[in-house]
Design an enzyme around this catalytic site. Structure first.
Site: not given
Length: 311
Positions: A14, A16, A86-87, A133-135, A152, A158, A245
């Site tokens: 990617r 980023s 984690k993704d 959602l976990r956090r 996001r 961010r 997710c």
């Protein structure tokens, strides 16, 4: 002994800043291990990078960060792809495997704020940004008086939103901040007792097609065994619960001497119901077996009902 290292290797990534850091890191490991291999990066923008106005669980999940990279490998435009573990969903498309796990960076969640030094210092009603959602579940379980707002975008985006005053604090993976040189922005490493990390958090992985056995064998030289074993336990736990997710699930495995231990968490999205459990490996128990056993214990305590929004 035959040299299995390829002469050239194209790495799909990617665009980023964090993804590029991770790919350059893998590139450096490969070229250090096999100096005769020349690596180049194929930079790509995925659907997950393009759609930033909706939550991931609404648009198809974390696989949206991988699909274009996998197509590039299928079409022969790239040999491997690099991801943040984690993704990576627990179920990969047919024909693909994760073949390298790099040494894990700090797995904690990080509390980032310009005005407050910790979660406890936030005033009632403070706005906290996270896309996870976990956090969200774990933060609300700890402080149900806070307002969790969707966040996001890449790390720089961010941080800019925080600096523009849209949030009182944001929660990010410490690993990404450290890798991009933003460690000074971390006000607090959130203890596991408050927020367990995502499955695989802090580990960078390499994905490739199963048919490229010679390539897979050549890449084994840069695999970090301990990180792989820990990740296997965490991912087996997630898979047994059919998490993604859409589900507030966390797991973190670590070795205490030769003993593998797994800390796990399942919660409702609002944090009102939260289960935690620590499980130690039995003698000769494999990491994936440990993960599945932990999931069975969680299910016996009501995890399935919580994840199905019935508990």
């Amino acid at each position: 002994m035959e040299n299995l290292a390829p002469k050239q290797l194209v790495i799909a990534t990617r665009e980023s800043a964090l993804a590029l850091w991770q790919s350059q890191y893998v590139l450096s490991l490969i070229e250090k291990s096999a100096p005769e291999t020349k690596c180049t990066l194929l930079k790509m923008k995925t659907k997950g990078d393009k759609i930033l106005d909706r939550a991931l669980n609404e648009i198809g999940g974390k696989a949206l960060f991988m699909k274009e990279l996998e197509i590039a490998m299928e079409e022969g435009k790239a040999d491997i792809a690099v991801h943040s573990l984690k993704d990576v969903p627990y179920e990969l498309p047919k024909g693909f495997s994760l073949v390298v796990y790099t040494k894990r960076e700090n797995p904690h969640d990080a509390f980032v704020s310009n005005h407050y030094h910790s979660l406890d210092a936030l005033p009632k009603g403070a706005v906290v940004g996270t896309s996870s959602l976990r956090r969200k579940a774990q933060i609300l379980a700890y402080r149900d008086d806070l307002i969790i707002k969707e966040l996001r975008g890449n790390v720089n985006t961010r941080l800019n939103k925080l600096d523009n005053g849209e949030y009182d604090a944001i929660i990010l993976a410490a690993a990404g901040l450290i890798r991009l040189g933003f460690e000074q922005r971390i006000q607090m490493l959130i203890p596991f007792s408050i927020s367990l990390p995502a499955v695989g958090q802090g580990v960078v992985v390499v994905e490739c097609l199963n048919k490229d056995q010679t390539l897979i064998e050549s890449l084994s030289a840069i695999n970090h065994t301990e990180s792989m074993l820990c990740a296997n336990a965490e991912r087996a736990f997630n898979e047994a619960l059919e998490g993604g997710c859409h589900a507030p699930i966390a797991a973190h495995a670590s070795f205490k001497g030769d003993l593998l231990q797994l800390s796990t968490m399942v919660a409702s999205e609002d944090g009102q119901r939260l289960l935690k459990m620590n499980v130690k490996a039995l003698k000769d128990e494999k990491p994936d077996e440990l993960g599945r056993r932990a999931a069975k214990k969680m299910i016996a305590r009501g995890a399935r009902e919580i994840l199905d929004n019935k508990g």
